[in-house]
Design a protein around this motif. Structure first.
Motif, PDB file in Angstrom:
ATOM      1  N   ILE A  90       8.008   0.922   9.101  1.00 50.68           N
ATOM      2  CA  ILE A  90       8.309   2.329   8.836  1.00 50.68           C
ATOM      3  C   ILE A  90       9.200   2.465   7.607  1.00 50.68           C
ATOM      4  O   ILE A  90       9.086   3.425   6.840  1.00 50.68           O
ATOM      5  N   ALA A  91      10.092   1.507   7.398  1.00 52.10           N
ATOM      6  CA  ALA A  91      11.004   1.575   6.258  1.00 52.10           C
ATOM      7  C   ALA A  91      10.258   1.635   4.929  1.00 52.10           C
ATOM      8  O   ALA A  91      10.797   2.095   3.923  1.00 52.10           O
ATOM      9  N   ASP A  92       9.004   1.166   4.919  1.00 49.93           N
ATOM     10  CA  ASP A  92       8.236   1.133   3.674  1.00 49.93           C
ATOM     11  C   ASP A  92       7.387   2.389   3.482  1.00 49.93           C
ATOM     12  O   ASP A  92       6.659   2.493   2.495  1.00 49.93           O
ATOM     13  N   LEU A  93       7.470   3.322   4.421  1.00 43.72           N
ATOM     14  CA  LEU A  93       6.608   4.495   4.334  1.00 43.72           C
ATOM     15  C   LEU A  93       6.865   5.355   3.090  1.00 43.72           C
ATOM     16  O   LEU A  93       5.915   5.785   2.434  1.00 43.72           O
ATOM     17  N   PRO A  94       8.130   5.615   2.710  1.00 38.32           N
ATOM     18  CA  PRO A  94       8.332   6.424   1.499  1.00 38.32           C
ATOM     19  C   PRO A  94       7.691   5.813   0.261  1.00 38.32           C
ATOM     20  O   PRO A  94       7.061   6.521  -0.533  1.00 38.32           O
ATOM     21  N   ALA A  95       7.832   4.510   0.088  1.00 41.17           N
ATOM     22  CA  ALA A  95       7.220   3.860  -1.080  1.00 41.17           C
ATOM     23  C   ALA A  95       5.705   3.908  -0.990  1.00 41.17           C
ATOM     24  O   ALA A  95       5.013   4.097  -2.000  1.00 41.17           O
ATOM     25  N   TYR A  96       5.169   3.753   0.228  1.00 40.40           N
ATOM     26  CA  TYR A  96       3.716   3.788   0.396  1.00 40.40           C
ATOM     27  C   TYR A  96       3.156   5.160   0.045  1.00 40.40           C
ATOM     28  O   TYR A  96       2.138   5.272  -0.642  1.00 40.40           O
ATOM     29  N   LEU A  97       3.820   6.192   0.502  1.00 35.30           N
ATOM     30  CA  LEU A  97       3.332   7.537   0.225  1.00 35.30           C
ATOM     31  C   LEU A  97       3.573   7.939  -1.225  1.00 35.30           C
ATOM     32  O   LEU A  97       2.840   8.752  -1.782  1.00 35.30           O
ATOM     33  N   GLY A  98       4.577   7.366  -1.844  1.00 37.12           N
ATOM     34  CA  GLY A  98       4.778   7.556  -3.265  1.00 37.12           C
ATOM     35  C   GLY A  98       4.987   9.010  -3.651  1.00 37.12           C
ATOM     36  O   GLY A  98       5.434   9.841  -2.871  1.00 37.12           O
ATOM     37  N   HIS A  99       4.633   9.300  -4.892  1.00 33.22           N
ATOM     38  CA  HIS A  99       4.813  10.649  -5.424  1.00 33.22           C
ATOM     39  C   HIS A  99       3.629  11.509  -4.983  1.00 33.22           C
ATOM     40  O   HIS A  99       2.482  11.137  -5.152  1.00 33.22           O
ATOM     41  N   GLY A 100       3.934  12.653  -4.418  1.00 28.45           N
ATOM     42  CA  GLY A 100       2.877  13.560  -3.994  1.00 28.45           C
ATOM     43  C   GLY A 100       2.222  13.153  -2.698  1.00 28.45           C
ATOM     44  O   GLY A 100       1.156  13.664  -2.353  1.00 28.45           O
ATOM     45  N   GLY A 101       2.843  12.213  -1.948  1.00 25.56           N
ATOM     46  CA  GLY A 101       2.315  11.852  -0.644  1.00 25.56           C
ATOM     47  C   GLY A 101       1.164  10.868  -0.662  1.00 25.56           C
ATOM     48  O   GLY A 101       0.482  10.692   0.333  1.00 25.56           O
ATOM     49  N   ARG A 102       0.932  10.197  -1.798  1.00 23.13           N
ATOM     50  CA  ARG A 102      -0.139   9.207  -1.871  1.00 23.13           C
ATOM     51  C   ARG A 102       0.403   7.882  -2.384  1.00 23.13           C
ATOM     52  O   ARG A 102       1.400   7.838  -3.102  1.00 23.13           O
ATOM     53  N   ALA A 103      -0.280   6.800  -1.995  1.00 28.68           N
ATOM     54  CA  ALA A 103       0.122   5.487  -2.478  1.00 28.68           C
ATOM     55  C   ALA A 103      -0.006   5.437  -4.002  1.00 28.68           C
ATOM     56  O   ALA A 103      -0.932   6.011  -4.573  1.00 28.68           O
ATOM     57  N   PRO A 104       0.941   4.784  -4.684  1.00 24.46           N
ATOM     58  CA  PRO A 104       0.877   4.708  -6.144  1.00 24.46           C
ATOM     59  C   PRO A 104      -0.408   4.028  -6.613  1.00 24.46           C
ATOM     60  O   PRO A 104      -0.880   3.071  -5.997  1.00 24.46           O
ATOM     61  N   ASP A 105      -0.972   4.541  -7.694  1.00 21.12           N
ATOM     62  CA  ASP A 105      -2.162   3.946  -8.295  1.00 21.12           C
ATOM     63  C   ASP A 105      -1.714   2.954  -9.356  1.00 21.12           C
ATOM     64  O   ASP A 105      -1.251   3.344 -10.430  1.00 21.12           O
ATOM     65  N   LEU A 106      -1.829   1.673  -9.056  1.00 27.55           N
ATOM     66  CA  LEU A 106      -1.421   0.629 -10.000  1.00 27.55           C
ATOM     67  C   LEU A 106      -2.624  -0.037 -10.650  1.00 27.55           C
ATOM     68  O   LEU A 106      -2.510  -1.132 -11.212  1.00 27.55           O
ATOM     69  N   SER A 107      -3.768   0.625 -10.600  1.00 34.32           N
ATOM     70  CA  SER A 107      -4.973   0.049 -11.215  1.00 34.32           C
ATOM     71  C   SER A 107      -5.022   0.296 -12.717  1.00 34.32           C
ATOM     72  O   SER A 107      -5.801  -0.327 -13.423  1.00 34.32           O
ATOM     73  N   ARG A 108      -4.169   1.194 -13.206  1.00 33.49           N
ATOM     74  CA  ARG A 108      -4.276   1.621 -14.605  1.00 33.49           C
ATOM     75  C   ARG A 108      -3.173   1.002 -15.467  1.00 33.49           C
ATOM     76  O   ARG A 108      -2.068   0.769 -15.002  1.00 33.49           O
TER      77      ARG A 108
END
Length: 473
Positions: A90-108
């Motif tokens: 649960i502690a990782d939920l804020p980072a998972y949801l990221g900005h705008g409630g979605r996981a960060p897109d690190l593909s770019r």
């Protein structure tokens, strides 16, 4: 209306998850939590979800605990909404949801990595190709062949042809003009490094893209003159004012990059980070993050990396992680924070998934005698039914375990407790039955990770009853 999220959890995690979701404020006004009816969230199965989740599911996405192994596609088909596996803690939920409630897109990313093979002239063609393919898997976009003074590179053309046959982009880095001429005729993509005088070796409208440097060193006027000559002759070029080592002009060289961007707002620019990573006795991950932050601000899109010193053996992977981190943060107009843990190699931002009080509460609720291991800010915890001990080191815990005559179980617990001790002392996240995560510093070996889990499952089954016996000692 904001996106509607539905989180599935169990009895023990529900209050904590409720507090965390409330902390998202207005962003979470359409988020709901559903207790699926199991005590520990990780124990929910696909069948339990199918039986107990009310229909219709009024959500845009359903987020399951990370340890839930349910078939996401099957659940999505049955309930008509996407299911996804969230973080394990649960502690990782804020980072998972990221900005705008979605996981960060690190593909770019928008930076190209030139990975130099510094001693290519001393290697066979097959050795160069093998190393180049490893570098490509690590994130390299261009393979840079380093030439050595007074070392003939008779097989340069053959090496270039072999690399191109494997679909690789190739550059050649030499102070010898004749070697650069040979490389250009052999069909390389880039030459390092030309100046306003040596640019003459390329014909007009050449498809080879040179990296231009100032002559004399640090003279931006000469670099601009070279750029103008290349432009008049129809040659695309990349400008490199050269990054100098610390105490040998480092600060001044950073200033040159800033000035060059001010002078040439549209120019393609390269930064070679090896003079910093290779020549500084510091872990290269943080150095790389800082330098690529500068590159991101100045729109420097070409990076030259070197991996020679053993302490920089993961510099390429660090550059790849850093360019993705910086792109995502810049796209969000945000700090490069909360997107990725790849460069948090020694210390995690959230090293503990639970507090000592939460672990104590969980220990009181347990009804089986399998050992669980966790870390919190007060040390390493090992607990089970009617059993709970905490210490700062593994050796202090061993006398309480009652496994002196069970070699296999003792080996398993020793391995896990030492891993937990290392995590506790470094401030890393510990997860039982999983390797420690050192980010870009270590490759994730899925086979090893699977073996960790399988060994943990086997040892816990073999040790059933052991903790109960230990609690009586």
């Amino acid at each position: 209306m904001s996106e509607r999220l539905l989180f599935l959890t169990g009895h023990l995690a529900f209050p904590r998850l409720e507090r965390m979701v409330a902390g998202f404020g207005e962003t979470a006004r359409d988020w709901r939590i559903h207790d699926i009816g199991v005590k520990v969230a990780a124990l929910m199965t696909q069948e339990i979800i199918q039986r107990r989740l009310p229909r219709p599911v009024e959500a845009d996405r359903v987020i399951l605990p990370g340890r839930c192994r349910a078939d996401l596609d099957a659940l999505a088909r049955e309930f008509g909404v996407p299911f996804e596996r969230g973080p394990e803690e649960i502690a990782d939920l804020p980072a998972y949801l990221g900005h705008g409630g979605r996981a960060p897109d690190l593909s770019r990313h928008d930076m190209r990595i030139f990975a130099e093979i510094v001693d290519a002239s001393k290697m066979t063609v097959d050795e160069v190709v093998a190393k180049a393919l490893v570098l490509q898997r690590g994130g390299a976009d261009v393979i840079d062949l380093g030439c050595l003074p007074d070392t003939p590179f008779d097989h340069m053309e053959e090496t270039i042809a072999a690399l191109k046959a494997n679909g690789l982009k190739v550059s050649v880095d030499s102070a010898n003009v004749s070697e650069l001429e040979r490389a250009a005729r052999a069909g390389v993509d880039h030459l390092l490094s030309l100046d306003e005088e040596t640019l003459r070796i390329l014909p007009d409208n050449s498809s080879v893209v040179p990296i231009l440097v100032p002559r004399p060193h640090g003279d931006l006027d000469s670099l601009q003159r070279a750029a103008r000559i290349a432009h008049r002759r129809g040659i695309s070029a990349i400008l490199d004012p050269i990054l100098d080592p610390i105490h040998f002009g480092f600060a001044a060289s950073i200033a040159r990059y800033v000035e060059l961007r001010a002078r040439e707002p549209e120019a393609e620019i390269m930064m070679g980070t090896g003079n910093l990573t290779e020549l500084t006795d510091a872990d290269s991950g943080g150095v790389t993050a800082a330098m690529l932050g500068i590159c991101s601000e100045l729109n420097i899109r070409h990076l030259l990396t070197v991996q020679v010193s053993p302490h920089t053996r993961r510099t390429l992977q660090e550059h790849d992680a850093a360019r993705r981190l910086m792109y995502a943060a810049r796209a969000d107009r945000a700090l490069p924070k909360g997107y990725s843990d790849a460069l948090l190699q020694l210390h995690d931002r959230r090293p503990y998934a639970a507090t000592p009080l939460e672990i104590a509460e969980l220990a009181r609720e347990l009804r089986d005698s399998n050992f669980r291991i966790d870390t919190t800010q007060d040390g390493v915890h090992i607990y089970a039914k009617r059993f709970h001990h905490v210490a700062g080191d593994a050796m202090s815990l061993f006398p309480h375990l009652g496994v002196e005559h069970d070699g296999a179980h003792a080996f398993y617990l020793g391995t896990e407790l030492m891993k937990a001790e290392i995590a506790f002392k470094l401030g890393k996240r510990y997860r039982q039955d999983e390797p420690l995560d050192f980010g870009a510093a270590v490759d994730i070996n899925e086979e090893d990770a699977t073996r960790f889990k399988e060994m943990g499952h086997t040892m816990r089954k073999a040790g059933e009853g052991r903790a109960e016996d230990a609690s009586d000692t």
